[in-house]
Design a protein around this motif. Sequence first.
Motif, PDB file in Angstrom:
ATOM      1  N   SER A 116       0.824  -1.216   0.000  1.00  0.00           N
ATOM      2  CA  SER A 116       0.000   0.000   0.000  1.00  0.00           C
ATOM      3  C   SER A 116       0.856   1.263   0.000  1.00  0.00           C
ATOM      4  CB  SER A 116      -0.914   0.010   1.228  1.00  0.00           C
ATOM      5  OG  SER A 116      -1.772  -1.101   1.213  1.00  0.00           O
ATOM      6  N   ASN A 117       2.160   1.098  -0.215  1.00  0.00           N
ATOM      7  CA  ASN A 117       3.135   2.193  -0.293  1.00  0.00           C
ATOM      8  C   ASN A 117       3.419   2.881   1.037  1.00  0.00           C
ATOM      9  OD1 ASN A 117       3.589   1.845  -3.050  1.00  0.00           O
ATOM     10  ND2 ASN A 117       1.790   3.072  -3.536  1.00  0.00           N
ATOM     11  N   ARG A 118       3.110   2.240   2.146  1.00  0.00           N
ATOM     12  CA  ARG A 118       3.419   2.792   3.469  1.00  0.00           C
ATOM     13  C   ARG A 118       4.808   2.332   3.900  1.00  0.00           C
ATOM     14  NH1 ARG A 118      -0.496   2.791   8.640  1.00  0.00           N
ATOM     15  NH2 ARG A 118       0.670   4.395   9.740  1.00  0.00           N
ATOM     16  N   ARG A 119       5.621   3.283   4.384  1.00  0.00           N
ATOM     17  CA  ARG A 119       6.947   2.904   4.883  1.00  0.00           C
ATOM     18  C   ARG A 119       6.773   2.093   6.157  1.00  0.00           C
ATOM     19  NH1 ARG A 119      11.062   6.712   7.923  1.00  0.00           N
ATOM     20  NH2 ARG A 119       9.716   5.971   9.558  1.00  0.00           N
ATOM     21  N   ILE A 120       7.371   0.896   6.181  1.00  0.00           N
ATOM     22  CA  ILE A 120       7.244   0.032   7.348  1.00  0.00           C
ATOM     23  C   ILE A 120       8.591  -0.265   8.003  1.00  0.00           C
ATOM     24  CG2 ILE A 120       5.060  -1.000   6.631  1.00  0.00           C
ATOM     25  CD1 ILE A 120       6.662  -3.410   5.570  1.00  0.00           C
ATOM     26  N   LEU A 121       9.675   0.196   7.394  1.00  0.00           N
ATOM     27  CA  LEU A 121      11.006  -0.007   7.939  1.00  0.00           C
ATOM     28  C   LEU A 121      11.910   1.079   7.388  1.00  0.00           C
ATOM     29  CD1 LEU A 121      13.300  -1.782   9.290  1.00  0.00           C
ATOM     30  CD2 LEU A 121      13.466  -2.945   7.081  1.00  0.00           C
ATOM     31  N   GLY A 122      12.798   1.571   8.212  1.00  0.00           N
ATOM     32  CA  GLY A 122      13.739   2.561   7.728  1.00  0.00           C
ATOM     33  C   GLY A 122      15.031   2.573   8.522  1.00  0.00           C
ATOM     34  N   TYR A 123      16.126   2.723   7.829  1.00  0.00           N
ATOM     35  CA  TYR A 123      17.440   2.972   8.417  1.00  0.00           C
ATOM     36  C   TYR A 123      17.863   4.332   7.880  1.00  0.00           C
ATOM     37  CZ  TYR A 123      18.371  -1.898   9.889  1.00  0.00           C
ATOM     38  OH  TYR A 123      18.348  -3.133  10.497  1.00  0.00           O
TER      39      TYR A 123
END
Length: 123
Positions: free
Chosen positions: A54-61
């Motif tokens: 759904s294009n939602r950011r679910i992880l980020g570094y």
Amino acid sequence: MEWDDTGLDDLLNYHGAISYRTDGYWWKIEAWLIQPTVFCPHGVRYNLTLHNPSNRRILGYDNAHSIKIPAKSNFSNRIVRDHMHLTSQDKGRPYEYTTARKLMADFFTTVDEVINLLEGKNR
């Protein structure tokens, strides 16, 4: 201080890369060199993210902004730049940047772990 950073050229070559997986998840990498500072001694700005179908950011570094470590931590009230967000609501937790190669390895390992966890919940 001279920073010996294995994999830096590989990380920088991924700048702007987006990869769509067959399961609908996708990741994006942004990385560029900056002047080293006290907060960023390695001189690399980065943002590696995983997004759901759904294009939602679910992880980020990333190290785009500082985070303050919660008071209940052993390192309470310390401010760090390098960090990761393990969910879309996570305000960030410290990440120890050592090399670009390790950053990419940690990111892709976590990508697999997060997707396996989410897909396991959906079954």
